[in-house]
Design a protein around this motif. Structure first.
Motif, mmCIF file in Angstrom:
data_model
loop_
_atom_site.group_PDB
_atom_site.id
_atom_site.type_symbol
_atom_site.label_atom_id
_atom_site.label_comp_id
_atom_site.label_asym_id
_atom_site.label_seq_id
_atom_site.Cartn_x
_atom_site.Cartn_y
_atom_site.Cartn_z
ATOM 1 N N SER A 1 0.840 -1.208 0.000
ATOM 2 C CA SER A 1 0.000 0.000 0.000
ATOM 3 C C SER A 1 0.870 1.251 0.000
ATOM 4 O O SER A 1 0.579 2.218 -0.709
ATOM 5 N N ALA A 2 1.936 1.231 0.780
ATOM 6 C CA ALA A 2 2.872 2.363 0.788
ATOM 7 C C ALA A 2 3.511 2.527 -0.586
ATOM 8 O O ALA A 2 3.659 3.651 -1.089
ATOM 9 N N ALA A 3 3.890 1.408 -1.204
ATOM 10 C CA ALA A 3 4.511 1.469 -2.535
ATOM 11 C C ALA A 3 3.537 2.045 -3.567
ATOM 12 O O ALA A 3 3.946 2.797 -4.459
ATOM 13 N N ILE A 4 2.270 1.715 -3.442
ATOM 14 C CA ILE A 4 1.259 2.268 -4.353
ATOM 15 C C ILE A 4 1.127 3.774 -4.158
ATOM 16 O O ILE A 4 1.004 4.528 -5.124
ATOM 17 N N LEU A 5 1.187 4.228 -2.907
ATOM 18 C CA LEU A 5 1.154 5.674 -2.643
ATOM 19 C C LEU A 5 2.380 6.365 -3.229
ATOM 20 O O LEU A 5 2.297 7.494 -3.705
ATOM 21 N N VAL A 6 3.519 5.690 -3.199
ATOM 22 C CA VAL A 6 4.736 6.238 -3.812
ATOM 23 C C VAL A 6 4.546 6.327 -5.322
ATOM 24 O O VAL A 6 4.824 7.351 -5.939
ATOM 25 N N ARG A 7 4.064 5.242 -5.918
ATOM 26 C CA ARG A 7 3.861 5.222 -7.370
ATOM 27 C C ARG A 7 2.885 6.310 -7.821
ATOM 28 O O ARG A 7 3.065 6.935 -8.853
ATOM 29 N N SER A 8 1.855 6.561 -7.003
ATOM 30 C CA SER A 8 0.854 7.578 -7.359
ATOM 31 C C SER A 8 1.376 8.998 -7.168
ATOM 32 O O SER A 8 0.743 9.945 -7.625
ATOM 33 N N GLY A 9 2.505 9.147 -6.471
ATOM 34 C CA GLY A 9 3.077 10.463 -6.240
ATOM 35 C C GLY A 9 2.612 11.129 -4.959
ATOM 36 O O GLY A 9 3.077 12.217 -4.628
ATOM 37 N N ARG B 1 11.643 9.677 -2.856
ATOM 38 C CA ARG B 1 12.902 9.978 -2.168
ATOM 39 C C ARG B 1 12.743 9.826 -0.660
ATOM 40 O O ARG B 1 13.593 9.259 0.013
ATOM 41 N N TRP B 2 11.633 10.332 -0.109
ATOM 42 C CA TRP B 2 11.379 10.200 1.328
ATOM 43 C C TRP B 2 11.258 8.728 1.706
ATOM 44 O O TRP B 2 11.841 8.270 2.690
ATOM 45 N N MET B 3 10.483 7.970 0.920
ATOM 46 C CA MET B 3 10.267 6.556 1.230
ATOM 47 C C MET B 3 11.593 5.798 1.228
ATOM 48 O O MET B 3 11.856 4.993 2.127
ATOM 49 N N LEU B 4 12.418 6.065 0.229
ATOM 50 C CA LEU B 4 13.707 5.364 0.162
ATOM 51 C C LEU B 4 14.649 5.822 1.264
ATOM 52 O O LEU B 4 15.331 4.998 1.893
ATOM 53 N N GLU B 5 14.715 7.130 1.521
ATOM 54 C CA GLU B 5 15.587 7.632 2.600
ATOM 55 C C GLU B 5 15.192 7.034 3.948
ATOM 56 O O GLU B 5 16.047 6.662 4.738
ATOM 57 N N THR B 6 13.902 6.940 4.192
ATOM 58 C CA THR B 6 13.406 6.517 5.490
ATOM 59 C C THR B 6 13.340 5.002 5.645
ATOM 60 O O THR B 6 13.702 4.462 6.686
ATOM 61 N N TRP B 7 12.899 4.310 4.610
ATOM 62 C CA TRP B 7 12.567 2.901 4.739
ATOM 63 C C TRP B 7 13.460 1.949 3.949
ATOM 64 O O TRP B 7 13.207 0.741 3.924
ATOM 65 N N HIS B 8 14.531 2.444 3.292
ATOM 66 C CA HIS B 8 15.321 1.518 2.470
ATOM 67 C C HIS B 8 15.941 0.358 3.256
ATOM 68 O O HIS B 8 15.975 -0.758 2.747
ATOM 69 N N PRO B 9 16.406 0.536 4.498
ATOM 70 C CA PRO B 9 16.943 -0.639 5.200
ATOM 71 C C PRO B 9 15.865 -1.707 5.433
ATOM 72 O O PRO B 9 16.113 -2.898 5.228
ATOM 73 N N ALA B 10 14.674 -1.278 5.828
ATOM 74 C CA ALA B 10 13.590 -2.240 6.055
ATOM 75 C C ALA B 10 13.185 -2.914 4.753
ATOM 76 O O ALA B 10 12.975 -4.132 4.715
ATOM 77 N N LEU C 1 5.333 -3.257 -4.913
ATOM 78 C CA LEU C 1 6.270 -3.388 -3.790
ATOM 79 C C LEU C 1 7.574 -4.015 -4.236
ATOM 80 O O LEU C 1 8.644 -3.541 -3.845
ATOM 81 N N THR C 2 7.529 -5.063 -5.027
ATOM 82 C CA THR C 2 8.779 -5.712 -5.426
ATOM 83 C C THR C 2 9.640 -4.757 -6.241
ATOM 84 O O THR C 2 10.871 -4.778 -6.110
ATOM 85 N N LYS C 3 9.018 -3.909 -7.029
ATOM 86 C CA LYS C 3 9.790 -2.903 -7.768
ATOM 87 C C LYS C 3 10.434 -1.898 -6.796
ATOM 88 O O LYS C 3 11.607 -1.548 -6.940
ATOM 89 N N LEU C 4 9.677 -1.455 -5.795
ATOM 90 C CA LEU C 4 10.231 -0.520 -4.809
ATOM 91 C C LEU C 4 11.356 -1.174 -4.006
ATOM 92 O O LEU C 4 12.360 -0.526 -3.705
ATOM 93 N N ILE C 5 11.199 -2.448 -3.683
ATOM 94 C CA ILE C 5 12.270 -3.159 -2.967
ATOM 95 C C ILE C 5 13.535 -3.191 -3.813
ATOM 96 O O ILE C 5 14.643 -2.976 -3.294
#
Length: 164
Positions: A82-90, A95-104, A132-136
């Motif tokens: 769901s978070a990845a879909i919100l990222v894809r939608s803009g 950048r925020w999602m990757l900066e904050t959640w990339h280790p997880a 999600l797999t693309k964001l991962i």
């Protein structure tokens, strides 16, 4: 052109400018609200528990035998999707999602692949989380300036974080 025409054009230009400023402000507020929602639903106790199960499965290389644990893992993955879909939608800045959640996200990689394989074998479904797999994959390539990306920790060693 008379003075009245110039005044009308000036007023119209000011109105358009104010509309654009208001639109930009609304968009920023929507993004901020979406970021807070993502933080809220990714830090809920059931998601943290499912994420922990995914990390443990990644380290073991196999899923737990308890079906409830598998369902908890699927729920956690679905929240991240769901978070990845919100990222894809803009709505949530990538950048925020990757900066904050990339280790997880990186740490989820192997566990997500185990669950996808489990679903293919047991439920005959394709990957239900392509966003999600693309964001991962993007998180796996992402490099920040913090210690998580500048040290030799890599994906192989588990990270212990408060609440995860």
């Amino acid at each position: 052109m008379d003075v009245l025409g110039i005044v009308n054009i000036t007023v119209a230009a000011i109105a358009v400018t104010l509309s654009l400023v208001a639109l930009n402000s609304t968009r920023r507020q929507q993004r901020f609200d979406a970021i807070l929602r993502v933080e809220d639903f990714l830090l809920q106790e059931d998601v943290i528990h499912g994420r922990r199960l995914l990390y443990e499965s990644s380290q073991r290389g196999e899923l737990p035998t308890n079906q409830e644990d598998i369902h908890n893992m699927v729920r956690a993955i679905t929240r991240f999707d769901s978070a990845a879909i919100l990222v894809r939608s803009g709505l949530v800045p990538k950048r925020w999602m990757l900066e904050t959640w990339h280790p997880a996200l990186r740490d989820l990689h192997a566990g997500v692949l185990l669950i996808i394989d489990y679903q293919r074998r047991n439920w005959w479904t394709a990957n239900p989380w392509p966003t999600l797999t693309k964001l991962i994959e993007e998180a796996r390539r992402f490099k920040c300036q913090e210690v998580c990306c500048s040290s030799d920790l890599g994906e192989a060693q588990p990270r212990r974080r408060n609440g995860e």
